[in-house]
Design a protein around this motif. Structure first.
Motif, PDB file in Angstrom:
ATOM      1  N   ASN A 199       0.837  -1.204   0.000  1.00  0.00           N
ATOM      2  CA  ASN A 199       0.000   0.000   0.000  1.00  0.00           C
ATOM      3  C   ASN A 199       0.874   1.256   0.000  1.00  0.00           C
ATOM      4  O   ASN A 199       0.629   2.203  -0.761  1.00  0.00           O
ATOM      5  N   ASP A 200       1.908   1.256   0.856  1.00  0.00           N
ATOM      6  CA  ASP A 200       2.790   2.427   0.928  1.00  0.00           C
ATOM      7  C   ASP A 200       3.644   2.568  -0.322  1.00  0.00           C
ATOM      8  O   ASP A 200       3.976   3.684  -0.725  1.00  0.00           O
ATOM      9  N   TYR A 201       4.003   1.426  -0.936  1.00  0.00           N
ATOM     10  CA  TYR A 201       4.746   1.494  -2.192  1.00  0.00           C
ATOM     11  C   TYR A 201       3.881   2.125  -3.279  1.00  0.00           C
ATOM     12  O   TYR A 201       4.335   3.007  -4.023  1.00  0.00           O
ATOM     13  N   ALA A 202       2.626   1.677  -3.355  1.00  0.00           N
ATOM     14  CA  ALA A 202       1.724   2.208  -4.386  1.00  0.00           C
ATOM     15  C   ALA A 202       1.436   3.692  -4.167  1.00  0.00           C
ATOM     16  O   ALA A 202       1.273   4.450  -5.128  1.00  0.00           O
ATOM     17  N   ASP A 203       1.388   4.103  -2.890  1.00  0.00           N
ATOM     18  CA  ASP A 203       1.001   5.488  -2.563  1.00  0.00           C
ATOM     19  C   ASP A 203       2.193   6.374  -2.196  1.00  0.00           C
ATOM     20  O   ASP A 203       1.999   7.452  -1.642  1.00  0.00           O
ATOM     21  N   ARG A 204       3.412   5.928  -2.523  1.00  0.00           N
ATOM     22  CA  ARG A 204       4.583   6.656  -2.037  1.00  0.00           C
ATOM     23  C   ARG A 204       4.639   8.102  -2.539  1.00  0.00           C
ATOM     24  O   ARG A 204       5.190   8.984  -1.854  1.00  0.00           O
ATOM     25  N   ASP A 205       4.072   8.370  -3.707  1.00  0.00           N
ATOM     26  CA  ASP A 205       4.083   9.741  -4.231  1.00  0.00           C
ATOM     27  C   ASP A 205       2.837  10.527  -3.818  1.00  0.00           C
ATOM     28  O   ASP A 205       2.761  11.734  -4.057  1.00  0.00           O
ATOM     29  N   ILE A 206       1.876   9.824  -3.223  1.00  0.00           N
ATOM     30  CA  ILE A 206       0.639  10.461  -2.788  1.00  0.00           C
ATOM     31  C   ILE A 206       0.686  10.797  -1.304  1.00  0.00           C
ATOM     32  O   ILE A 206       0.244  11.871  -0.870  1.00  0.00           O
ATOM     33  N   ASP A 207       1.238   9.863  -0.505  1.00  0.00           N
ATOM     34  CA  ASP A 207       1.195  10.001   0.952  1.00  0.00           C
ATOM     35  C   ASP A 207       1.818  11.297   1.458  1.00  0.00           C
ATOM     36  O   ASP A 207       1.383  11.845   2.470  1.00  0.00           O
ATOM     37  N   ALA A 208       2.845  11.783   0.759  1.00  0.00           N
ATOM     38  CA  ALA A 208       3.514  13.015   1.198  1.00  0.00           C
ATOM     39  C   ALA A 208       2.573  14.218   1.172  1.00  0.00           C
ATOM     40  O   ALA A 208       2.816  15.214   1.873  1.00  0.00           O
ATOM     41  N   HIS A 209       1.485  14.127   0.411  1.00  0.00           N
ATOM     42  CA  HIS A 209       0.553  15.245   0.281  1.00  0.00           C
ATOM     43  C   HIS A 209      -0.691  15.087   1.154  1.00  0.00           C
ATOM     44  O   HIS A 209      -1.597  15.907   1.090  1.00  0.00           O
ATOM     45  N   VAL A 210      -0.736  14.015   1.946  1.00  0.00           N
ATOM     46  CA  VAL A 210      -1.874  13.759   2.827  1.00  0.00           C
ATOM     47  C   VAL A 210      -1.416  13.928   4.265  1.00  0.00           C
ATOM     48  O   VAL A 210      -0.425  13.322   4.684  1.00  0.00           O
ATOM     49  N   LYS A 211      -2.137  14.733   5.010  1.00  0.00           N
ATOM     50  CA  LYS A 211      -1.726  15.076   6.373  1.00  0.00           C
ATOM     51  C   LYS A 211      -1.488  13.844   7.235  1.00  0.00           C
ATOM     52  O   LYS A 211      -0.483  13.750   7.944  1.00  0.00           O
TER      53      LYS A 211
END
Length: 304
Positions: free
Chosen positions: A76-88
């Motif tokens: 999940n974190d691999y798939a969202d690695r470029d998204i998570d940085a923008h989510v609080k």
């Protein structure tokens, strides 16, 4: 003579820092996901073999749950690695902060999945084949939020697929009851993961991600309660069909009371309340299992 600027070298993380990063990557510091994955597995085991539980099978499912949940979190974190940085809520995750290389994360997920698969090899062929489906669901779930309007339903299948596996392990078949219980888990997952999605609603909207909280819109609270109700109704129907005893229905009654408390937590839609409601579902799953286990232990019939 001009002095050349000195380069500031980023210190390498210590062993403790790296271990902490891996712990957070696998969510070992946040066991709620493991528990939400574990309760359906235990329901499946006890429904599949109510009178006699084999310790080795229970251990395989418990350890497999921990390993697959960890592998799923890494993916999940691999798939969202470029998204998570923008989510609080997720900005501090190890891959988002680049504390772990993405290739390392993939290698870790592979090792965890292989360890889980090694456990299943001690079971029968049907269970092994079903475990491959479970692996596919776990690996693909993180990507559904990009295109599927109701990823929570997919999560419910992924989190509940241990139920048909439990029946296969004990009975070497998957009866209709297993699929009905899986459906109940899908309803429950839609409910509790909508509460979770309500926490991230604004971030998901900005990032064009899909979730039930966005799909349900102004009806999010009402539909969350509807899906909780469907979960309880299916579980009660199963209990009536199987002529379960008093403790089973007391467990469902306690689960219903906990869900009623969740309504008070989410009705104002504030982030903290929604997150508390999501966490409360651990006790819902525990109540259902406790009632089921006690029911078979004491065998107090409700319907003769």
């Amino acid at each position: 003579m001009t002095q050349e600027p000195t380069q500031t070298l980023t210190p390498k993380p210590t062993l403790k820092q790296r271990l902490d990063a891996y712990e957070k990557l696998m969510r070992l510091d946040k066991p709620i996901g493991t528990l939400l994955l574990l309760w359906p597995a235990l329901w499946g085991l006890w429904f599949a073999s109510p009178v006699y539980q084999r310790v080795e099978i229970v251990l395989i499912f418990v350890l497999g749950t921990v390993l697959m949940r960890s592998a799923g979190c890494v993916m999940n974190d691999y798939a969202d690695r470029d998204i998570d940085a923008h989510v609080k809520r997720t900005a501090g995750r190890p891959l988002a902060k680049k504390l772990i290389d993405p290739k390392e994360a993939l290698a870790l997920a592979a090792v965890l999945a292989l360890l889980a698969f090694a456990l299943v090899l001690f079971l029968n062929k049907l269970t092994i084949l079903l475990s491959l489906v479970a692996l596919f669901l776990a690996v693909t779930y993180p990507f559904t939020k990009r295109f599927f309007p109701l990823p929570q339903a997919y999560l419910g299948i992924a989190f509940g697929f241990s139920i048909p596996m439990a029946f296969a392990a004990y009975q070497n078949s998957v009866p209709a009851l297993a699929w009905v219980l899986l459906l109940a888990n899908v309803f429950w997952a839609i409910a509790y993961d909508t509460e979770y999605a309500m926490v991230d609603r604004d971030d998901d909207m900005k990032l064009n991600l899909k979730s039930s909280a966005l799909l349900f819109g102004v009806f999010d609270v009402a539909l969350t309660m509807v899906f909780h109700g469907l979960f309880l109704a299916v579980m009660a129907g199963v209990g009536l069909y199987l002529k379960q005893g008093l403790f089973y229905f007391l467990g469902l009654a306690l689960a219903a009371a906990l869900i009623a408390c969740q309504y008070r937590m989410i009705r104002r839609r504030d982030r903290d309340g929604c997150f508390r409601a999501f966490m409360n579902n651990n006790w819902v799953g525990a109540a259902v299992f406790a009632g089921l286990a006690l029911d078979y232990y004491f065998m107090i019939p409700v319907i003769k």
